[in-house]
Design a protein around this motif. Structure first.
Motif, PDB file in Angstrom:
ATOM      1  N   GLU A  71      12.521  18.060  32.854  1.00  0.00           N
ATOM      2  CA  GLU A  71      13.726  17.832  32.039  1.00  0.00           C
ATOM      3  C   GLU A  71      13.608  18.532  30.687  1.00  0.00           C
ATOM      4  OE1 GLU A  71      14.618  13.648  31.768  1.00  0.00           O
ATOM      5  OE2 GLU A  71      14.650  13.439  33.955  1.00  0.00           O
ATOM      6  N   MET A  72      12.412  18.499  30.090  1.00  0.00           N
ATOM      7  CA  MET A  72      12.197  19.227  28.825  1.00  0.00           C
ATOM      8  C   MET A  72      12.438  20.718  29.030  1.00  0.00           C
ATOM      9  SD  MET A  72       8.718  17.580  27.253  1.00  0.00           S
ATOM     10  CE  MET A  72       8.103  16.248  28.272  1.00  0.00           C
ATOM     11  N   HIS A  73      11.893  21.249  30.118  1.00  0.00           N
ATOM     12  CA  HIS A  73      12.017  22.687  30.358  1.00  0.00           C
ATOM     13  C   HIS A  73      13.440  23.076  30.745  1.00  0.00           C
ATOM     14  CE1 HIS A  73       7.401  22.966  30.866  1.00  0.00           C
ATOM     15  NE2 HIS A  73       7.790  22.937  29.603  1.00  0.00           N
ATOM     16  N   ALA A  74      14.167  22.185  31.398  1.00  0.00           N
ATOM     17  CA  ALA A  74      15.575  22.454  31.694  1.00  0.00           C
ATOM     18  C   ALA A  74      16.376  22.521  30.390  1.00  0.00           C
ATOM     19  CB  ALA A  74      16.140  21.388  32.632  1.00  0.00           C
ATOM     20  N   LYS A  75      16.100  21.596  29.463  1.00  0.00           N
ATOM     21  CA  LYS A  75      16.763  21.625  28.152  1.00  0.00           C
ATOM     22  C   LYS A  75      16.428  22.922  27.430  1.00  0.00           C
ATOM     23  CE  LYS A  75      17.036  19.182  23.710  1.00  0.00           C
ATOM     24  NZ  LYS A  75      16.566  18.020  22.938  1.00  0.00           N
ATOM     25  N   PHE A  76      15.163  23.317  27.463  1.00  0.00           N
ATOM     26  CA  PHE A  76      14.698  24.563  26.859  1.00  0.00           C
ATOM     27  C   PHE A  76      15.463  25.758  27.443  1.00  0.00           C
ATOM     28  CE2 PHE A  76      10.712  27.505  27.164  1.00  0.00           C
ATOM     29  CZ  PHE A  76      11.190  28.332  26.164  1.00  0.00           C
ATOM     30  N   GLN A  77      15.528  25.848  28.759  1.00  0.00           N
ATOM     31  CA  GLN A  77      16.202  26.981  29.408  1.00  0.00           C
ATOM     32  C   GLN A  77      17.696  26.997  29.072  1.00  0.00           C
ATOM     33  OE1 GLN A  77      14.732  29.518  30.652  1.00  0.00           O
ATOM     34  NE2 GLN A  77      13.286  29.028  32.279  1.00  0.00           N
ATOM     35  N   ARG A  78      18.345  25.835  29.041  1.00  0.00           N
ATOM     36  CA  ARG A  78      19.771  25.787  28.691  1.00  0.00           C
ATOM     37  C   ARG A  78      19.986  26.272  27.256  1.00  0.00           C
ATOM     38  NH1 ARG A  78      19.386  20.852  31.326  1.00  0.00           N
ATOM     39  NH2 ARG A  78      19.349  19.716  29.338  1.00  0.00           N
ATOM     40  N   ALA A  79      19.161  25.783  26.332  1.00  0.00           N
ATOM     41  CA  ALA A  79      19.282  26.187  24.928  1.00  0.00           C
ATOM     42  C   ALA A  79      19.021  27.682  24.777  1.00  0.00           C
ATOM     43  CB  ALA A  79      18.318  25.379  24.059  1.00  0.00           C
ATOM     44  N   LEU A  80      18.052  28.172  25.497  1.00  0.00           N
ATOM     45  CA  LEU A  80      17.726  29.598  25.450  1.00  0.00           C
ATOM     46  C   LEU A  80      18.868  30.430  26.030  1.00  0.00           C
ATOM     47  CD1 LEU A  80      15.545  31.563  24.625  1.00  0.00           C
ATOM     48  CD2 LEU A  80      14.364  31.079  26.773  1.00  0.00           C
ATOM     49  N   GLY A  81      19.459  29.967  27.104  1.00  0.00           N
ATOM     50  CA  GLY A  81      20.590  30.662  27.707  1.00  0.00           C
ATOM     51  C   GLY A  81      21.773  30.776  26.759  1.00  0.00           C
ATOM     52  N   ARG A  82      21.969  29.772  25.912  1.00  0.00           N
ATOM     53  CA  ARG A  82      23.087  29.807  24.962  1.00  0.00           C
ATOM     54  C   ARG A  82      22.932  30.916  23.921  1.00  0.00           C
ATOM     55  NH1 ARG A  82      22.992  24.157  25.905  1.00  0.00           N
ATOM     56  NH2 ARG A  82      21.626  23.688  24.153  1.00  0.00           N
TER      57      ARG A  82
END
Length: 186
Positions: A71-82
Motif C-alpha cells: 500500500e505504501m508503494h502503491a501510494k508512492f507510484q501514484r504520487a510519482l505518476g502525478r
C-alpha cells in the motif's frame, strides 16, 4: 548524454520519503520529501531506469505486513505518476537484522539482484542513500555511492568523516542535478 548512467538505485526512507526512527508503517505515514518525486521523474525523462533498494525490517519485526508495504508503494507510484515519473523496480529486504540474510544492507544482495534483473554491471550505477549501510552496500556491490543529507544523512555525514570524500548532496534533487550534469557540480 552517453556519459549518463543507465540505472540509478535509491534507498527509500530518508531519500525519497520522510524517515522515522519509529519506522514508516503505513501508507498514511509515507510522505515524500519535497522535490524527490520530481527528481525521479527527471531521471525517467533522461532515459535512466530508477529502482529502489530498501531494508524493511519492520516486516520481520511484526510492525507491519507485506500488504502494508504494498500500500505504501502503491501510494508512492501514484504520487510519482502525478509528476510524470515511475519506478522501474522496488527491491526490499523484509528480514529482521538478526536473520543473517544476504539482502539486508549493508550486504550487497539487493543491489546484486537489481544488477541481475536489469542485466547491468553496477560499476557506473549511482546508489543514493542516507546511511552508512547504504554506502557500504554500494561499495560492496562495486557501485557508485552517494550520500544525501535528508533522513539520517546529516547524522551519517557527521558521524563518519571517512565518507566526506564521497559525493554528498543536500537532497535527492541535488544528487539528480549532479547525475544529469554528467557528474559536475553546478
Amino acid at each position: 548524454m552517453s556519459d549518463l548512467p543507465k540505472l540509478v538505485i535509491l534507498d527509500r526512507d530518508g531519500v525519497i520519503n520522510q524517515d522515522s526512527d519509529a519506522y514508516i508503517k503505513s501508507a498514511d505515514e509515507w510522505i515524500p520529501i519535497p522535490g524527490s518525486l520530481e527528481a525521479i521523474a527527471r531521471l525517467n525523462h533522461a532515459g535512466i531506469a530508477v529502482t529502489v533498494a530498501t531494508n524493511q525490517s519492520g516486516i520481520g519485526r511484526g510492525m507491519f505486513s507485506v500488504e502494508d508495504l504494498n500500500e505504501m508503494h502503491a501510494k508512492f507510484q501514484r504520487a510519482l505518476g502525478r509528476v510524470g515519473g515511475h519506478i522501474d523496480g522496488i527491491f526490499f529486504c523484509p528480514h529482521a537484522p538478526d536473520a543473517g540474510c544476504d539482502c539486508r544492507k549493508p550486504k550487497p544482495g539487493l543491489l546484486r539482484a537489481i544488477s541481475v534483473r536489469f542485466g547491468l554491471p553496477l560499476a557506473r550505477v549511482p546508489v543514493i542513500g542516507d546511511s552508512k549501510r547504504d554506502i557500504d552496500a554500494a561499495i560492496a556491490a562495486h557501485a557508485v555511492p552517494m550520500l544525501v543529507r535528508t533522513g539520517k544523512g546529516t547524522r551519517t555525514f557527521e558521524k563518519h568523516p571517512e565518507l566526506h570524500t564521497l559525493p554528498w548532496f543536500d537532497d535527492l534533487a541535488a544528487a539528480v542535478d549532479y547525475i544529469l550534469e554528467g557528474g559536475k557540480r553546478a
